[in-house]
Design a protein around this motif. Structure first.
Motif, PDB file in Angstrom:
ATOM      1  N   ASN A  30       0.834  -1.198   0.000  1.00  0.00           N
ATOM      2  CA  ASN A  30       0.000   0.000   0.000  1.00  0.00           C
ATOM      3  C   ASN A  30       0.873   1.253   0.000  1.00  0.00           C
ATOM      4  N   ASN A  32      -0.336   4.238   0.489  1.00  0.00           N
ATOM      5  CA  ASN A  32      -0.942   5.176   1.443  1.00  0.00           C
ATOM      6  C   ASN A  32      -1.157   6.560   0.824  1.00  0.00           C
ATOM      7  N   ILE A  33      -1.830   6.591  -0.314  1.00  0.00           N
ATOM      8  CA  ILE A  33      -2.162   7.855  -0.975  1.00  0.00           C
ATOM      9  C   ILE A  33      -3.648   8.133  -0.780  1.00  0.00           C
ATOM     10  N   GLN A  34      -3.962   9.268  -0.202  1.00  0.00           N
ATOM     11  CA  GLN A  34      -5.348   9.670   0.000  1.00  0.00           C
ATOM     12  C   GLN A  34      -5.770  10.569  -1.164  1.00  0.00           C
ATOM     13  N   ARG A 369       4.801   5.593  -5.528  1.00  0.00           N
ATOM     14  CA  ARG A 369       4.125   6.715  -4.888  1.00  0.00           C
ATOM     15  C   ARG A 369       4.480   8.036  -5.583  1.00  0.00           C
TER      16      ARG A 369
END
Length: 462
Positions: A30, A32-34, A369
């Motif tokens: 993951n 972890n990008i919002q 990312r």
């Protein structure tokens, strides 16, 4: 039946381990990008992304279509990327070859001579032929992991190839619009020279009639020469842009020619961007980074299995005889073996390879990312520029209309003697600058539209 169940249990365990290995190898860590629900700079038109795969045709420029289609076949970067796909496909086939046992054939024939002290030489002839096979049992899924890594690397190369094609198509479109804009700016500069020549004739006429001074004639002559000189750098840029397009096309610049099209005939299509989460699934560079991350997961798993014992099954069959180049009569031999090997000490080589694979996975996760964040930034930036340049073009059009009106009025007033020469020259300069700025403003809008096409993936779908 009980014996069958006892044999079946290890098989089920092995299958379960293999399936769990497959799931862990395909899993992407993951990032972890919002994602934001909307873009920061929303266009006036909203809706789902709907981009044609051949998006360059929406500009309705026949020459652009020919240039892009030719570049996708002959551009050096495209050819290089295509060959890398071929190489990755062959690497994947090499990895898949581990599914099959390796076979080897050997044959030999020779003579050996020996003697002891005080005796004659004794010749010993021999001929042998044999075949052997070996197969590594994939107990822990290491071989399967290597196959998954090769497949993911192949997918990454395919996606990278699509990203290169998109980039080259966008570069061709931008260069072509630059070329058309430079043609239009050159034409504008030539018209400005014509205006300067007309004013020169007016000043000369007034000077002959005593209504203008010699200084006025000199000032206007300087203005005319300056306008003529302004054509030279535009011609240089035009030639440089043509040569750059030739290189993009994979052609020799010296003999490359382009068709004539009007800059004003190029259409500027309207685009919708969807949501930020939509974009990252439609960009080939994001897909390539994701595939590399999948390959890293498989590589970590394969490195870990190197710490476990390996099991290899081998068999052989052959014939041998004590005569040169003859297997008749021959001694037939067959055999098989099952070997188990476990590395006890390798100076930390295997353990450090696991650590390297894990570090590589962390690196690729951060790279993934970064690619996603860059995609979001590029799209927002392109949306903003499309919106701003559209408004600037409309404002510049109004500025040009007023500059044209001012020039006409001041020409008439100068003939009448109501304004001085400097006022007329200022009006001409403002009109020329407004014309040139309008061309550059439309070019900026076209370039922003091309960048938006590129940021949205250019119609590519995974």
């Amino acid at each position: 039946m009980k014996q069958f169940n006892k044999m079946k249990l290890p098989v089920l365990v092995f299958v379960g381990l293999a399936l769990s290995a497959c799931s862990s190898m395909d899993e992407v860590p993951n990032a972890n990008i919002q994602f934001s629900p909307v873009w920061e700079y929303l266009p006036q038109r909203e809706g789902a992304i709907n981009i044609e795969k051949e998006w360059w045709k929406t500009f309705e420029s026949p020459q652009l279509t020919q240039l892009v289609e030719a570049a996708q076949q002959k551009n050096s970067d495209v050819v290089i990327a295509r060959e890398r796909v071929r190489q990755a496909e062959l690497q994947m086939k090499i990895a898949n070859a581990s599914l099959f046992p390796s076979l080897s054939l050997s044959a030999s024939s020779g003579e050996r001579r020996s003697k002891t002290e005080g005796s004659d030489w004794i010749a010993t002839d021999s001929t042998a032929a044999g075949v052997s096979a070996s197969y590594e049992l994939d107990l822990w899924g290491g071989v399967m992991a290597n196959r998954h890594a090769a497949k993911s690397n192949y997918k990454s190369t395919v996606f990278t190839n699509e990203a290169v094609r998109l980039s080259i198509s966008a570069s061709v479109a931008t260069s072509w619009f630059n070329y058309l804009a430079l043609q239009e700016r050159t034409l504008t500069a030539q018209k400005n020279v014509e205006i300067a020549e007309r004013i020169q004739r007016i000043v000369d006429s007034l000077y002959r009639n005593g209504a203008a001074t010699a200084a006025d004639v000199a000032v206007q002559k300087t203005n005319l020469l300056s306008q003529q000189n302004a054509l030279l750098p535009l011609q240089l840029q035009l030639d440089q842009t043509r040569a750059a397009i030739a290189v993009l096309e994979g052609e020799v610049p010296q003999a490359f020619q382009l068709a004539n099209e009007k800059f004003s005939d190029v259409k500027i299509p309207a685009l919708s961007a969807g949501t930020p989460a939509d974009v990252v699934t439609r960009r080939p560079d994001v897909a390539a980074a994701e595939a590399q991350l999948q390959a890293s997961s498989a590589n970590v798993y394969a490195a870990r299995t190197a710490l476990l014992p390996g099991l290899q099954l081998s068999g052989n069959a052959g014939k041998s005889a004590s005569e040169l180049f003859s297997l008749n009569p021959a001694l037939n031999t067959t055999g098989w073996s099952l070997s188990l090997a476990q590395t006890i000490f390798a100076g930390g080589r295997v353990a450090n390879q696991v650590r390297i694979s894990k570090s590589r996975q962390v690196e690729l996760l951060e790279q993934y990312r970064k690619v996603v964040l860059t995609a979001l930034q590029e799209t927002d930036d392109a949306l903003n520029r499309v919106n701003i340049t559209q408004r600037q073009e409309a404002n510049q059009q109004a500025i040009l209309q007023q500059a044209s009106r001012s020039l006409k009025l001041n020409e008439d007033r100068y003939r009448e003697g109501s304004v001085d020469l400097q006022t007329l020259l200022d009006s001409q300069r403002s009109y020329f600058q407004a014309q040139d700025a309008l061309v550059q403003q439309r070019l900026a809008r076209l370039r922003a539209t091309v960048d938006l096409y590129r940021a949205l993936g250019g119609g590519w779908e995974k």
